[in-house]
Design an enzyme around this catalytic site. Structure first.
Site, short mmCIF file in Angstrom:
data_model
loop_
_atom_site.label_atom_id
_atom_site.label_comp_id
_atom_site.label_asym_id
_atom_site.label_seq_id
_atom_site.Cartn_x
_atom_site.Cartn_y
_atom_site.Cartn_z
N LYS A 96 1.01 1.30 12.37
CA LYS A 96 0.88 1.14 10.91
C LYS A 96 2.17 0.53 10.40
O LYS A 96 3.26 1.02 10.70
CB LYS A 96 0.64 2.51 10.28
CG LYS A 96 0.96 2.63 8.81
CD LYS A 96 0.41 3.95 8.25
CE LYS A 96 1.39 4.62 7.31
NZ LYS A 96 0.87 5.89 6.76
N ASP B 272 -4.35 7.57 0.14
CA ASP B 272 -3.42 8.62 0.56
C ASP B 272 -2.99 9.38 -0.70
O ASP B 272 -3.58 10.40 -1.07
CB ASP B 272 -2.23 7.96 1.29
CG ASP B 272 -1.08 8.91 1.62
OD1 ASP B 272 -1.17 10.10 1.29
OD2 ASP B 272 -0.06 8.46 2.19
N LYS C 256 -3.57 14.65 4.32
CA LYS C 256 -2.29 15.34 4.52
C LYS C 256 -2.46 16.72 3.90
O LYS C 256 -2.72 16.82 2.69
CB LYS C 256 -1.14 14.62 3.82
CG LYS C 256 -0.77 13.28 4.43
CD LYS C 256 0.31 12.59 3.62
CE LYS C 256 0.67 11.24 4.23
NZ LYS C 256 1.47 10.42 3.30
O1 SMG Z 1 5.30 11.46 9.62
O2 SMG Z 1 4.70 9.73 10.75
C1 SMG Z 1 5.10 10.24 9.72
C2 SMG Z 1 5.31 9.39 8.51
C3 SMG Z 1 4.12 8.57 8.21
O3 SMG Z 1 4.32 6.66 6.83
C4 SMG Z 1 4.22 7.85 6.87
N1 SMG Z 1 4.16 8.62 5.77
O4 SMG Z 1 2.68 7.26 2.83
O5 SMG Z 1 1.81 7.78 4.69
C5 SMG Z 1 2.81 7.70 3.97
C6 SMG Z 1 4.19 8.07 4.44
C7 SMG Z 1 4.78 9.10 3.51
C8 SMG Z 1 6.19 9.44 3.79
S1 SMG Z 1 7.25 8.16 3.44
C9 SMG Z 1 8.77 8.83 3.09
MG MG Z 2 0.65 6.62 3.07
#
Ligand code: SMG
Ligand code: MG
Length: 370
Positions: A161, A238, A262
């Site tokens: 990603k 998200d 999440k």
């Molecule tokens: O824990 O692998 C992980 C992070 C994945 O990109 C990630 N998280 O928007 O999905 C999202 C972001 C949120 C945290 S960014 C500080």
């Molecule tokens: Mg995200």
């Protein structure tokens, strides 16, 4: 069971490399943990909020305050405390889902340890391992990006990603496609665009991405639905998805055809399971997001991601993706592109007291009778 103790821990955990998104560059994970004692059985919860209110309105200092002044006292006076009723007990308090989720997670851990049940079994998980994807931050250059992605593919990650923002979108995606071919690839904008960018975002269609995650602002459900009509790449939400009800609304509106789940964002692992159930009922695929969790949160995420509706690879990367030293005794490891679902009771991982002490800024016992 009775809540006999609650402690807040403030940690600062260095990251292996800076993590840049459209809204911030992080060099360390500023983190809040909740430790509860239920009839003197310990349980751990990890709060997914960040130091600043940039990803979500919640942030660590506010989460600590609401836990200290409202959420923990409400459980302390509730008499019998069980994971299945924590969310109900906390319903009078609006919002603060990440703080509520952390407290529910700690109660779940303690309760499941007393009965010897793994979280995965409690949630109804069906897999013993889950595929492991990785989220790649915005890089200083295209060559740095290609090197970083190359490293993750070498580690065995099965889905990449890319974080994007205006000015860092078509070019990095094109470069990764040209260099690595048809790998499973998706992008995450963290709300950095507006509907006026629809034509630009449609230019991503030629790259065959799995999805575009959260292109527009959290509350723009109708606008996401409009965007979904104008781009061919599936829209995944998200930040917008804060509950099972909102997930149902978003799907009905056509605002998304994929959902990132999440647990912290929706108020806990039990609500996360309800989001999963709603999406399954609509035939909408889901995947497990990440919030730079330590081994505690990662263990719980992997248990969640082993539910049957998680048909897309999540941001369920190994401890080493973010941390040189995790705070659990058995860091989560990637093997053949997968992470094993913990089998021990509760979260199935144990805190390493020395590793924890090394990153702890402060600890505070909370009064239970206020
Ligand atoms: O824990 O692998 C992980 C992070 C994945 O990109 C990630 N998280 O928007 O999905 C999202 C972001 C949120 C945290 S960014 C500080
Ligand atoms: Mg995200």
């Amino acid at each position: 069971m009775k809540l006999t103790g609650a402690e807040l821990l403030h940690l600062r955990v260095p990251l292996v490399a800076p993590f840049q998104t459209s809204f911030s560059t992080q060099l360390e994970r500023d983190l809040l943990l909740v430790r509860v004692l239920l009839d003197d059985q310990e349980g751990w919860g990890e709060c997914v909020s960040m130091a600043d209110p940039l990803y979500s309105p919640e942030f660590n200092a506010a989460a600590a305050l609401v836990l200290r002044d409202f959420l923990v006292p409400a459980l302390a006076t509730a008499g019998d405390v069980r994971a299945g009723t924590v969310a109900h007990r906390l319903t009078p308090f609006k919002g603060h889902r990440m703080a509520k989720a952390a407290l529910e997670m700690a109660v779940l851990d303690a309760e499941l340890r007393t009965v010897g049940m793994p979280l995965s079994a409690y949630l109804g998980s069906v897999h013993t391992t889950v595929p492991s994807g990785v989220s790649v931050g915005i890089q200083p250059s295209i060559s740095a990006l290609l090197e970083t992605v190359d490293g993750y593919l070498d580690d065995g990650y099965v889905r990449i990603k890319l974080k994007i923002k205006p000015g860092w979108d078509l070019e990095p995606v094109r470069a990764v496609r040209e260099r690595f071919g048809n790998i499973p690839l998706q992008v995450d904008a963290n709300t950095a665009y507006t509907l006026a960018d629809a034509r630009h975002l449609a230019l991503l269609d030629e790259f065959g991405l799995l999805l575009i995650e959260q292109p527009l602002e959290d509350e723009d459900l109708t606008q996401h639905a409009e965007l979904a009509r104008r781009v061919a790449t599936p829209i995944c939400l998200d930040e917008s998805i804060t509950s099972a009800k909102v997930a149902a609304d978003a799907i009905r509106l056509g605002a998304c055809s994929v959902v990132n789940i999440k647990a912290g964002r929706v108020g806990g692992y039990l609500e996360a399971r309800r989001v999963h159930d709603v999406c399954a009922a609509y035939g909408v695929p889901v995947w497990c997001g990440g919030m730079l969790e330590t081994g505690l949160g990662r263990a719980a995420n992997v248990a969640l991601a082993a539910l049957p509706g998680f048909t897309l690879t999540g941001d369920t990367s190994a401890s080493g993706r973010f941390y040189r030293q995790d705070i659990v005794t058995e860091p989560l490891r990637i093997q053949d592109g997968h992470i094993a679902v913990p089998t021990g009771p509760g979260l199935g991982v144990e805190v390493d007291p020395d590793a924890l002490a090394a990153v702890t800024v402060s600890r505070e016992w909370l009064p239970l009778d206020t």
